[in-house]
Design a protein around this motif. Structure first.
Motif, PDB file in Angstrom:
ATOM      1  N   LEU A 207       0.831  -1.210   0.000  1.00 18.84           N
ATOM      2  CA  LEU A 207       0.000   0.000   0.000  1.00 18.84           C
ATOM      3  C   LEU A 207       0.859   1.251   0.000  1.00 18.84           C
ATOM      4  CD1 LEU A 207      -2.670  -1.027   2.642  1.00 18.84           C
ATOM      5  CD2 LEU A 207      -2.879  -1.117   0.157  1.00 18.84           C
TER       6      LEU A 207
ATOM      7  N   VAL B 231      -6.052   6.312   0.843  1.00 20.60           N
ATOM      8  CA  VAL B 231      -5.600   5.311   1.809  1.00 20.60           C
ATOM      9  C   VAL B 231      -4.440   5.852   2.639  1.00 20.60           C
ATOM     10  CG1 VAL B 231      -3.877   4.099   0.384  1.00 20.60           C
ATOM     11  CG2 VAL B 231      -5.105   2.860   2.157  1.00 20.60           C
TER      12      VAL B 231
ATOM     13  N   GLY C 230      -3.472  -4.439 -10.712  1.00 23.38           N
ATOM     14  CA  GLY C 230      -3.453  -3.564  -9.546  1.00 23.38           C
ATOM     15  C   GLY C 230      -4.525  -2.496  -9.541  1.00 23.38           C
ATOM     16  N   LEU C 231      -5.380  -2.470 -10.576  1.00 20.75           N
ATOM     17  CA  LEU C 231      -6.371  -1.395 -10.663  1.00 20.75           C
ATOM     18  C   LEU C 231      -7.393  -1.469  -9.519  1.00 20.75           C
ATOM     19  CD1 LEU C 231      -7.077   1.010 -12.389  1.00 20.75           C
ATOM     20  CD2 LEU C 231      -8.450  -0.462 -13.856  1.00 20.75           C
TER      21      LEU C 231
ATOM     22  N   ALA D  37      -6.849  -2.406  -6.479  1.00 20.44           N
ATOM     23  CA  ALA D  37      -6.238  -1.848  -5.263  1.00 20.44           C
ATOM     24  C   ALA D  37      -6.250  -0.319  -5.316  1.00 20.44           C
ATOM     25  CB  ALA D  37      -4.815  -2.363  -5.095  1.00 20.44           C
ATOM     26  N   TRP D  38      -6.083   0.237  -6.535  1.00 22.67           N
ATOM     27  CA  TRP D  38      -6.178   1.685  -6.694  1.00 22.67           C
ATOM     28  C   TRP D  38      -7.601   2.148  -6.397  1.00 22.67           C
ATOM     29  CZ3 TRP D  38      -3.540   3.485 -11.913  1.00 22.67           C
ATOM     30  CH2 TRP D  38      -2.181   3.167 -11.866  1.00 22.67           C
ATOM     31  N   ALA D  39      -8.593   1.359  -6.838  1.00 21.26           N
ATOM     32  CA  ALA D  39      -9.987   1.789  -6.721  1.00 21.26           C
ATOM     33  C   ALA D  39     -10.478   1.723  -5.280  1.00 21.26           C
ATOM     34  CB  ALA D  39     -10.875   0.932  -7.616  1.00 21.26           C
ATOM     35  N   CYS D  40      -9.856   0.880  -4.451  1.00 18.80           N
ATOM     36  CA  CYS D  40     -10.305   0.721  -3.066  1.00 18.80           C
ATOM     37  C   CYS D  40      -9.781   1.874  -2.208  1.00 18.80           C
ATOM     38  CB  CYS D  40      -9.818  -0.603  -2.493  1.00 18.80           C
ATOM     39  SG  CYS D  40     -10.161  -0.756  -0.717  1.00 18.80           S
ATOM     40  N   PRO D  41     -10.685   2.671  -1.595  1.00 16.09           N
ATOM     41  CA  PRO D  41     -10.194   3.789  -0.776  1.00 16.09           C
ATOM     42  C   PRO D  41      -9.614   3.337   0.561  1.00 16.09           C
ATOM     43  CG  PRO D  41     -12.598   3.732  -0.769  1.00 16.09           C
ATOM     44  CD  PRO D  41     -12.153   2.658  -1.706  1.00 16.09           C
TER      45      PRO D  41
ATOM     46  N   GLY E 250      -7.553   0.612   1.234  1.00 16.72           N
ATOM     47  CA  GLY E 250      -6.313  -0.158   1.260  1.00 16.72           C
ATOM     48  C   GLY E 250      -6.546  -1.595   1.685  1.00 16.72           C
TER      49      GLY E 250
ATOM     50  N   ARG F 225      -6.838  -4.183  -0.336  1.00 14.14           N
ATOM     51  CA  ARG F 225      -6.281  -5.172  -1.264  1.00 14.14           C
ATOM     52  C   ARG F 225      -4.776  -4.993  -1.367  1.00 14.14           C
ATOM     53  NH1 ARG F 225      -9.630  -6.999  -5.839  1.00 14.14           N
ATOM     54  NH2 ARG F 225     -11.760  -7.148  -5.055  1.00 14.14           N
TER      55      ARG F 225
END
Lengths: 288, 250
Positions: A214, A281, B119-120, B122-126, B128, B130
């Protein structure tokens, strides 16, 4: 966001390549034979080369063909379809120009539309992500499209169009930067909404002592302190230099310098596009 | 297709009690332990015993210091894993259909055989939630222990996510948040359960119970009671009395 070189190369080169295909599809310049061949080789090297580079950042590139399945919901899947369709349509159209000295106008228009749609799909991959407020704006597709059309015009040798479109792209670029600087605040996402905790919230202790995926991928902060200088470099190389070089009397070597300066400047701008983008995040780590 | 289901029959998820969590990270360890040897690829570590260790985890515990308007600052431990959102942005961005939300119970899963590791999601999840596994090149995320909760080879009390089963403080609760009469739904209603980042429009299924106010000693109502806590017997007897008198003479 982590500025992966493969993605910067991909969006910069393929943007210019599809921009050139757009103009060729419209019949501007109206070239035939060997001269058409040269234009199409440059366009395909840029567009297809960029697409190949984009597969380098995949964890499992051998499964890349599966990305064609979800066109109903995924902009990445739509980009895959549109890019292949644009390249195929323009290949048939280009073959007509190069080998049989024939222009099929409707096929060119179709190819031009598909090339523009490909650039739009690329930009929407970023635009759709609400978790990156800097990207989540209609200015993002406007910037990608203006740059692609301007860079394409530059490659196609269309001086008037290139001057107008690069000037327009520069205005959109500056507007995009200015809006971007306030985008995170505008999104209303902050540490309070992230944690739901009352009062002033401070990150006391991260969950892990080392870096993780992350932080590496989403909380890239290196180089932000040079952001203003890099914006200046991007503006001068990507926009100002090509415009000045187009205004002086034409020479082939000057046109080549203009194209190289433009691509270098846009690459810097794309690096900032990622490096400056704050993913929400980061707030969980007390960072932005 | 990575369309989201219109509705799900159930909304299985977690309720996390920020008032009760003691920040022991046992849920992090049990999650890693269960999920590294069950559903999908193992959760790999890089340089685990070296100078720069890092690895894939599906659940992590942050700690925050909260300063209320009045009263002493408070330390809040904050476990975070996938919230199994109703409007999950990670699902619709997936180009391959590897990422999906189940219509039957609302669990968001990754079919790792279809994941290209772009990885898109993981980018879309606000949140974190994934993490890309560095060894396997595929995306890993909380499965809500889908291989425990329906597993008839396990005893009934073990058919809950590993993090819930292991929490020594009882800070994690598992159930159907779509059923207003379920234990977890009643807990959420009673304690004012909240969504994380509601403005992101993800409609998370998992809920967080806010910490109760505390540490009011010396202020407000507790201060009024303070005199009753004063020592009653001032004149000490015996050995302690001698010590008190002896020390007082210095």
């Amino acid at each position: 966001m982590h500025p992966a070189p493969s993605v910067i190369v991909f969006t910069t080169l393929s943007g210019a390549g599809f921009g050139l295909l757009f103009w060729l599809g419209l019949g501007v310049p109206d070239v035939r034979g060997l001269s058409a061949f040269a234009f199409f080789v440059i366009a395909y090297l840029l567009a297809a080369g960029g697409l190949m580079a984009s597969t380098l950042h995949l964890g499992r590139p051998e499964r890349a063909l599966k990305a064609f399945t979800q066109w109903r919901t995924s902009w990445l899947s739509r980009e895959a379809w549109l890019s292949v369709a644009a390249l195929l349509a323009m290949a048939a159209y280009g073959a007509g120009l190069v080998f049989v000295d024939t222009r099929v106008p409707w096929l060119g228009w179709l190819g031009a539309a598909l090339a523009a749609a490909t650039v739009l799909a690329t930009s929407m991959i970023y635009t759709q992500i609400a978790a990156v407020p800097r990207w989540h704006t209609a200015l993002t597709p406007a910037l990608f499209l203006a740059l692609s059309a301007g860079g394409g015009a530059l490659l196609a040798g269309q001086v008037t169009a290139a001057l107008a479109l690069l000037a327009l792209a520069a205005v959109v670029q500056i507007a995009w930067w200015l809006r971007g600087d306030g985008a995170l605040a505008l999104s209303r996402t902050d540490m309070s909404s992230a944690t739901g905790l009352p009062g002033r919230v401070r990150a006391f202790e991260p969950p892990h002592t080392g870096p993780n995926y992350l932080l590496r991928e989403m909380v890239f902060r290196v180089g932000r302190k040079h952001a203003l200088k890099l914006r200046g470099i991007a503006l001068v190389l990507g926009y100002l230099a090509p415009v000045v070089l187009l205004l002086v009397p034409f020479a082939h070597w000057l046109a080549a310098v203009a194209v190289l300066a433009h691509l270098a400047g846009i690459a810097v701008s794309r690096w900032l596009f990622f490096a400056e983008a704050e993913h929400v995040v980061g707030l969980y780590y007390g960072m932005r | 297709m990575t369309d989201l289901p219109e509705t799900t029959d159930r909304k299985l998820g977690l309720v996390i009690d920020l008032d009760t969590c003691v920040g022991c990270h046992a849920c992090v360890v049990s999650c890693k332990g269960w999920n590294t040897e069950n559903y999908g690829a193992p959760l790999s570590d890089r340089d685990p015993y070296g100078a720069d260790p890092s690895g894939t985890f599906l659940n992590r515990v942050h700690s925050y210091e909260v300063e209320p308007e009045e009263g002493a600052p408070q330390l809040v431990h904050f476990p975070k894993s996938c919230l199994h959102c109703e409007d999950a942005p990670c699902v619709t961005v997936c180009p391959t259909g590897a990422s999906f939300k189940r219509g039957a119970d609302g669990i968001v899963l990754v079919n790792e055989a279809d994941c290209i590791g772009c990885g898109l999601c993981a980018w879309a999840c606000p949140y974190g939630a994934r993490e890309m596994d560095a060894a396997e090149g595929v995306m890993k995320k909380c499965t809500l222990c889908v291989d425990r909760i329906y597993n008839e080879n396990l005893a009934q009390e073990d058919r809950v996510p590993a993090c819930v089963r292991t929490c020594p403080a009882g800070a994690r609760h598992f159930g159907d948040l779509g059923d207003p009469d379920s234990d977890v739904s009643r807990l959420v209603a009673e304690r004012g359960g909240m969504d994380l980042m509601p403005e992101q429009g993800t409609t998370p299924v998992n809920k967080y119970l806010p910490p109760r106010p505390r540490d009011t000693l010396g202020t407000g109502a507790r201060a009024a009671q303070a005199p009753s806590l004063e020592p009653v017997a001032e004149d000490a007897q015996g050995w302690l009395g001698w010590l008190d008198r002896a020390l007082s003479r210095f």
